[in-house]
Design an enzyme around this catalytic site. Structure first.
Site, mmCIF file in Angstrom:
data_model
loop_
_atom_site.group_PDB
_atom_site.id
_atom_site.type_symbol
_atom_site.label_atom_id
_atom_site.label_comp_id
_atom_site.label_asym_id
_atom_site.label_seq_id
_atom_site.Cartn_x
_atom_site.Cartn_y
_atom_site.Cartn_z
ATOM 1 N N GLY A 51 0.846 -1.204 0.000
ATOM 2 C CA GLY A 51 0.000 0.000 0.000
ATOM 3 C C GLY A 51 0.874 1.244 0.000
ATOM 4 N N TYR A 87 -1.555 7.304 1.435
ATOM 5 C CA TYR A 87 -1.312 8.403 2.379
ATOM 6 C C TYR A 87 -0.591 7.918 3.629
ATOM 7 C CZ TYR A 87 -4.070 11.654 -0.353
ATOM 8 O OH TYR A 87 -4.509 12.478 -1.343
ATOM 9 N N ASP A 103 2.593 -1.665 -4.503
ATOM 10 C CA ASP A 103 1.179 -1.299 -4.681
ATOM 11 C C ASP A 103 0.681 -1.940 -5.969
ATOM 12 O OD1 ASP A 103 -0.449 1.439 -3.386
ATOM 13 O OD2 ASP A 103 -1.287 0.431 -5.150
ATOM 14 N N GLU A 157 -1.446 3.684 12.893
ATOM 15 C CA GLU A 157 -0.857 4.993 12.603
ATOM 16 C C GLU A 157 -1.731 6.078 13.213
ATOM 17 O OE1 GLU A 157 -2.535 7.179 10.601
ATOM 18 O OE2 GLU A 157 -4.051 5.790 9.809
ATOM 19 N N LYS A 180 -6.866 2.594 18.777
ATOM 20 C CA LYS A 180 -6.859 3.409 17.558
ATOM 21 C C LYS A 180 -8.265 3.933 17.257
ATOM 22 C CE LYS A 180 -6.087 5.387 13.793
ATOM 23 N NZ LYS A 180 -5.506 5.120 12.533
ATOM 24 N N LEU A 181 -9.235 3.031 17.301
ATOM 25 C CA LEU A 181 -10.609 3.456 17.022
ATOM 26 C C LEU A 181 -11.056 4.480 18.065
ATOM 27 C CD1 LEU A 181 -12.546 0.176 16.089
ATOM 28 C CD2 LEU A 181 -11.281 1.721 14.619
ATOM 29 N N CYS A 189 -10.619 8.636 8.049
ATOM 30 C CA CYS A 189 -10.616 7.820 9.272
ATOM 31 C C CYS A 189 -11.793 8.037 10.216
ATOM 32 C CB CYS A 189 -9.331 8.074 10.041
ATOM 33 S SG CYS A 189 -7.935 7.250 9.306
#
Ligand code: UDX
Ligand code: UDX
Length: 474
Positions: free
Chosen positions: A12, A15, A37, A170, A225-226, A281
């Site tokens: 990937g 971004y 990718d 991230e 993260k969430l 996100c």
């Protein structure tokens, strides 16, 4: 045995994958990093001699890439080779919200994560550490583990392969990604294989202080993260809800922001009212929380987080509604200048940008939009406006739109200017000059509260800034 990482593969080149690996490569000259990718065009763009052609605009990214590219940082579409030689593989593919099937509109679409895991299972050769970088629903690592454990032998059938799966979410914020990667508040590594955790931790400790590297179990890492994104988004929905109250009561959102932000328990960051949060996100991660909570029959929890999304959608639509109202309830055949299409400044990303919803609403009202953004490609704007938000059907628009080449070009002959992204170049607009080009009464709607509103008022504009009562010149 300690793993010493010599070769990294990142699946990937988007971004997240691009900037993250550029920073890794700069800090770890002895590690060969290959970013792979399936999108050939994207890989070609990363290889360009002209950094303006890189697929992602991110301040400082170009110098980091140019510094390491073809030394220890490589871009390729050759998945098999990159996977087979890597000791550590990052999965950084996109995981959009599902548009159909079970969990449509809420759950993340994991088909690319699963495809990546299957390719790793197929092409890897020996012990490989697999790192989830994409934001994923809680317990995805388990799925990855199951897929990987299905493969025992390498391509030649000689040695056994084995895997450790880690979660290393991230937290980079687009437009500030390099700084976030260079000076993270924390690095989170979740997993149960201590040696694998140590191997990843060792890489980060090349530039991150050890006390900022947190080690957790894998589900805590995924859920953190969430939760971090949900809390951040919740602050924005909270302040946006108060912006509407300010407009009705005569309070000033910036004064309220300052007053509450000085409470150290609340803190001053992430309190800017705006047209609603965008980006790839926030919405997706909250929807994942909602889905997860419902799955565990925690309906109250699901409803609580759904409320953050609902306010966000309401904020976007209330802005388009109030623009129409102030323009005498009718924008049909009026020209409206749209300043900014990216979901925030310093990025060319438009995913979930509030500009998309607001423009679409105005188009449905029959407006003619002239859109200017300093970084977003024209083709992206076209895709975003032509496809339905859920990409299910194309809605017939009544109005029309065009791309403008500058602020002046957008404003020429227009009835109103709507500022949707807080680009630096919009902060010092010569309102005196601009108003000469516009039809009267001329309006400016500042959804980011960032313009020099006093000069705009003085120049003769009617001015609406978010979280403030409107100012009428005429
Ligand atoms: C990231 C995270 O990974 C995602 O979970 C998070 O929510 C948003 O940020 P991002 O890097 O922003 O995604 O996505 P994008 O810019 O779309 O890049 C993903 C790349 O993965 C694309 O270039 C795509 O071509 C590539 N890809 C996708 C593969 O190489 N293989 C696949 O099987 C699928
Ligand atoms: C976010 C998180 O910040 C990052 O940690 C995570 O890993 C990825 O998602 P990003 O989406 O790139 O990063 O941008 P962010 O700066 O968080 O902004 C998100 C949205 O909120 C933007 O639309 C922005 O304009 C909006 N926002 C942000 C506000 O409206 N007000 C604020 O005070 C801050």
């Amino acid at each position: 045995m300690n793993f010493s990482i010599k070769k990294i593969c990142c699946i990937g080149a988007g971004y997240v994958g691009g900037p993250t690996m550029a920073v890794f490569a700069n800090h770890c000259p002895n590690i060969k990093i290959t970013v792979v990718d399936i999108n050939q065009k994207r890989i070609q763009a990363w290889k360009s001699n002209d950094p303006a052609e890189f697929p992602i605009f991110e301040p400082q990214l170009d110098e980091l890439v140019l510094n390491c590219r073809d030394k220890n940082l490589f871009f390729t579409t050759n998945l098999e080779k990159s996977i087979s030689e890597a000791d550590m593989i990052f999965i950084s593919v996109n995981t959009p919200t599902k548009t159909k099937g079970v969990g449509a509109g809420k759950a993340s679409d994991l088909k690319w994560v699963e495809a990546s895991a299957r390719q790793i299972a197929k092409f890897s050769n020996s012990h490989t550490i697999v790192v989830e970088k994409s934001t994923l629903p809680v317990k995805t690592a388990e799925t990855i583990k199951k897929i990987l454990s299905g493969s025992q032998e390498n391509n030649s059938g000689k040695t056994e392969k084995s895997f450790s799966v880690l979660s290393n979410p991230e937290f980079l914020s687009e437009g500030n990604a390099i700084n976030d990667l260079e000076n993270p508040d924390r690095v989170l590594i979740g997993g149960d294989d201590e040696k694998a955790i140590d191997a990843l931790s060792e890489i980060y400790s090349n530039w991150v202080p050890k006390n900022k590297i947190l080690k957790t179990n894998i589900w805590s890492s995924e859920l953190s993260k969430l939760t971090a994104n949900a809390f951040l988004a919740q602050r924005i929905s909270s302040i946006n809800s108060i912006s509407a109250l300010c407009e009705s009561t005569g309070a000033d959102i910036n004064q309220v922001k300052k007053a509450i932000g000085m409470d150290t328990r609340i803190g001053e960051k992430f309190l800017s009212a705006g047209p609603g949060f965008g980006g790839s996100c926030f919405q997706k991660d909250i929807l994942n929380l909602v889905y997860l909570s419902s799955f565990y029959q925690l309906e109250e929890v699901a409803n609580y987080w759904q409320g953050v999304i609902d306010i966000n959608n309401w904020q976007k639509s209330r802005i388009s509604r109030l623009v129409v109202n102030y323009l005498f309830g009718n924008v049909s055949e009026k020209k409206i200048a749209i300043l900014g299409f990216a979901f925030k400044a310093n990025t060319n990303d438009t995913r979930q940008s509030p500009s998309i919803n607001i423009c679409r609403d105005l188009l449905e009202e029959g407006a003619h939009l002239s859109i200017f953004d300093p970084k977003v490609e024209n083709s992206k704007i076209k895709d975003d406006l032509q496809n339905d938000l859920n990409k299910i059907e194309v809605v017939q628009e009544n109005g029309s739109w065009e791309i403008a080449s500058s602020v002046l070009d957008a404003a020429n002959g227009s009835d109103a200017i709507i500022l949707l992204t807080e680009w630096d170049q919009f902060l010092n607009i010569e309102w005196n000059e601009l108003i000469k080009l516009m039809r009267k009464p001329a309006w400016v709607f500042d959804t980011r509260s960032c313009i020099d509103f006093k000069s705009a008022r003085k120049a003769g504009f009617n001015v609406w800034t978010i979280g403030n009562a409107p100012f009428f010149n005429e």
